[in-house]
Design an enzyme around this catalytic site. Structure first.
Site, PDB file in Angstrom:
ATOM      1  CD  GLU A 103      -1.403 -10.409  -1.866  1.00  0.00           C
ATOM      2  OE1 GLU A 103       0.208 -10.379  -1.960  1.00  0.00           O
ATOM      3  OE2 GLU A 103      -2.552 -11.315  -2.341  1.00  0.00           O
ATOM      4  CG  ASP A 127       3.570  -3.539  -3.339  1.00  0.00           C
ATOM      5  OD1 ASP A 127       4.856  -3.123  -3.775  1.00  0.00           O
ATOM      6  OD2 ASP A 127       3.676  -4.837  -3.063  1.00  0.00           O
ATOM      7  N   GLY A 170       8.440  -4.756  -4.676  1.00  0.00           N
ATOM      8  CA  GLY A 170       7.442  -4.594  -5.828  1.00  0.00           C
ATOM      9  C   GLY A 170       7.764  -7.396  -6.055  1.00  0.00           C
ATOM     10  NE  ARG A 171       5.153  -9.256  -0.662  1.00  0.00           N
ATOM     11  CZ  ARG A 171       5.217  -9.758   0.259  1.00  0.00           C
ATOM     12  NH1 ARG A 171       5.868  -9.455   1.432  1.00  0.00           N
ATOM     13  NH2 ARG A 171       4.235  -8.491   0.628  1.00  0.00           N
ATOM     14  CD  GLU A 221      10.573  -6.295  -3.078  1.00  0.00           C
ATOM     15  OE1 GLU A 221      11.195  -6.626  -2.078  1.00  0.00           O
ATOM     16  OE2 GLU A 221       9.031  -6.416  -2.660  1.00  0.00           O
ATOM     17  NE  ARG A 265      30.997   0.468  -7.446  1.00  0.00           N
ATOM     18  CZ  ARG A 265      31.642   0.799  -6.379  1.00  0.00           C
ATOM     19  NH1 ARG A 265      30.242   1.278  -5.711  1.00  0.00           N
ATOM     20  NH2 ARG A 265      32.609   1.161  -6.129  1.00  0.00           N
ATOM     21  CB  VAL A 272      14.208   5.409   0.899  1.00  0.00           C
ATOM     22  CG1 VAL A 272      13.979   6.102   0.394  1.00  0.00           C
ATOM     23  CG2 VAL A 272      15.166   4.672   1.834  1.00  0.00           C
ATOM     24  CD  GLN A 273      11.695   0.961  -3.537  1.00  0.00           C
ATOM     25  OE1 GLN A 273      10.227   0.784  -4.221  1.00  0.00           O
ATOM     26  NE2 GLN A 273      11.497  -0.085  -2.941  1.00  0.00           N
TER      27      GLN A 273
HETATM   28  O1  F6P Z   1       3.335  -5.073   0.300  1.00  0.00           O
HETATM   29  C1  F6P Z   1       4.601  -3.937   0.029  1.00  0.00           C
HETATM   30  C2  F6P Z   1       5.631  -3.900   0.351  1.00  0.00           C
HETATM   31  O2  F6P Z   1       6.802  -3.247   0.594  1.00  0.00           O
HETATM   32  C3  F6P Z   1       6.232  -4.714  -0.903  1.00  0.00           C
HETATM   33  O3  F6P Z   1       6.224  -4.346  -2.275  1.00  0.00           O
HETATM   34  C4  F6P Z   1       7.867  -5.392  -0.492  1.00  0.00           C
HETATM   35  O4  F6P Z   1       7.662  -6.847  -1.373  1.00  0.00           O
HETATM   36  C5  F6P Z   1       7.079  -5.700   1.338  1.00  0.00           C
HETATM   37  O5  F6P Z   1       6.204  -5.056   1.520  1.00  0.00           O
HETATM   38  C6  F6P Z   1       7.853  -5.662   1.825  1.00  0.00           C
HETATM   39  O6  F6P Z   1       7.428  -6.096   3.427  1.00  0.00           O
HETATM   40  P1  F6P Z   1       8.367  -5.866   4.164  1.00  0.00           P
HETATM   41  O7  F6P Z   1       8.251  -4.117   5.014  1.00  0.00           O
HETATM   42  O8  F6P Z   1       7.286  -7.243   5.425  1.00  0.00           O
HETATM   43  O9  F6P Z   1       9.585  -6.353   4.458  1.00  0.00           O
END
Ligand code: F6P
Length: 341
Positions: A103, A127, A170-171, A221, A265, A272-273
């Site tokens: 985006e 995402d 996933g923000r 997240e 925990r 890693v994803q």
């Molecule tokens: O936009 C992809 C993404 O992996 C999101 O899922 C995540 O919140 C963000 O990037 C993490 O960004 P960075 O690698 O800059 O910490």
């Protein structure tokens, strides 16, 4: 014709497959030349380039990451940024740009197009939250990595009779949590689109313990509780104004442990994803999107993003792709909810 290519934002598996397809088809079918811009919008802003020919893209189809590098540079926040980009493109003899990003990167592409830069966008993000495309490449790989991790966590959670909270990326959109949680049989799935009720989460955890089966909670997240239920910390912002998240999994583990008396925990899957080799689905999607992006350049169909609708690759306005985020609809969450508890 000289075409510039850049990759912006968080990297994801399949970026190299797009670059390869753009270059291979562009040279073979249209006789174009290519220029690679390094590190997203920083490349055209600073005129930082690398050669991009057949030998540069040989062998990169299965490789994760991006040979061009990436960054979250927001050139709209830089004084005179647009003019510098235009001057650099003119100086390098670059006639058109292919911007591969999510985006933020495509939002900048759209604004550049409004200022007469010839640009075509390719949607990228693990995402899966870009509008006007059914899937973005990288998502399938991220879901498979998360599913495999959750499968593994099931067995150790059972051995130790503990709850495991798996935090995935996933923000703003919970697609990875929804798909990996469904695929791996999570006890509860929590997503940003739907503020959760901590009492309900605890009830699901307790009911799973009663059946001698250890609960696995998958949480995006960006998921958050209903107002006033639990305190959360906030992180720093990046140049596009996104808060750096991380921490909801740990907070949930503390809350669940104190309310149930059972050990809980948290595991944060994190980057890693986004790492490693793309799945076959993502390689094919990325290759088709790349080939169609360079075809759009050849048709002079600028200001467009290529996307997947059904099984077809289509072209949509960059505006349609970046105006709103594609979040998880209520009905999709309800399908998963049947299996909670
Ligand atoms: O936009 C992809 C993404 O992996 C999101 O899922 C995540 O919140 C963000 O990037 C993490 O960004 P960075 O690698 O800059 O910490």
């Amino acid at each position: 014709m000289r075409v510039g290519v850049l990759t912006g934002g968080g990297d994801c598996p399949g970026l190299n497959a797009v670059i390869r397809a753009v270059v291979r088809k562009g040279i073979k079918d249209y006789g174009y030349e290519f220029v690679g811009f390094r590190d997203g919008w920083r490349g055209p802003l600073e005129g930082d380039t690398m050669p991009l020919d057949i030998s540069a893209v040989r062998g990169i189809l299965p490789r994760g990451g991006t040979i061009l590098g990436s960054s979250r540079t927001n050139l709209m926040k830089i004084d005179g940024g647009v003019e510098r980009v235009k001057d650099n493109l003119a100086g390098l003899g670059v006639d058109a740009l292919i911007a591969i990003g999510g985006e933020d990167t495509l939002g900048v592409a759209r604004q550049l197009y409004d200022r007469d830069v010839k640009v075509v966008g390719v949607p990228k993000t693990i995402d899966n939250d870009l509008n006007a495309t059914d899937y973005t490449f990288g998502f399938d790989t991220a879901v498979n990595i998360s599913m495999e991790a959750i499968d593994r966590l099931h067995t150790t959670a059972e051995s130790h009779h503990r709850a495991l909270i798996v935090e995935v990326m996933g923000r703003h959109a919970g697609w990875i949590a929804l798909h990996s949680g469904m695929a791996a049989g999570a006890n509860v799935i929590l997503i940003p689109e739907r503020p959760f009720d901590i009492d309900e989460v605890v009830a699901h955890v307790e009911s799973r313990f009663k059946t001698n089966y250890a609960p696995i909670i998958v949480v995006a997240e960006g998921a958050h509780p209903k107002d006033g239920q639990m305190e959360l910390s906030t992180g720093e912002m990046d140049s596009f104004g996104h808060v750096r998240l991380g921490g909801i999994g740990q907070r949930l583990a503390e809350e669940i442990e104190s309310r149930t008396g059972k050990e809980a925990r948290s595991v944060v899957l994190g980057h890693v994803q986004r790492g490693g080799t793309p799945t076959a689905f993502d390689r094919v999607l990325a290759t088709r999107l790349g080939a169609n992006a360079i075809a759009a350049v050849n048709d002079k169909d600028f200001g467009k993003m290529v996307g997947l609708q059904g099984t077809d690759i289509v072209r949509v306005d960059l505006a349609a792709a970046t105006d709103v985020l594609k979040t998880v609809p209520v009905e999709r969450y309800e399908e998963a909810e049947v299996f909670f508890g």
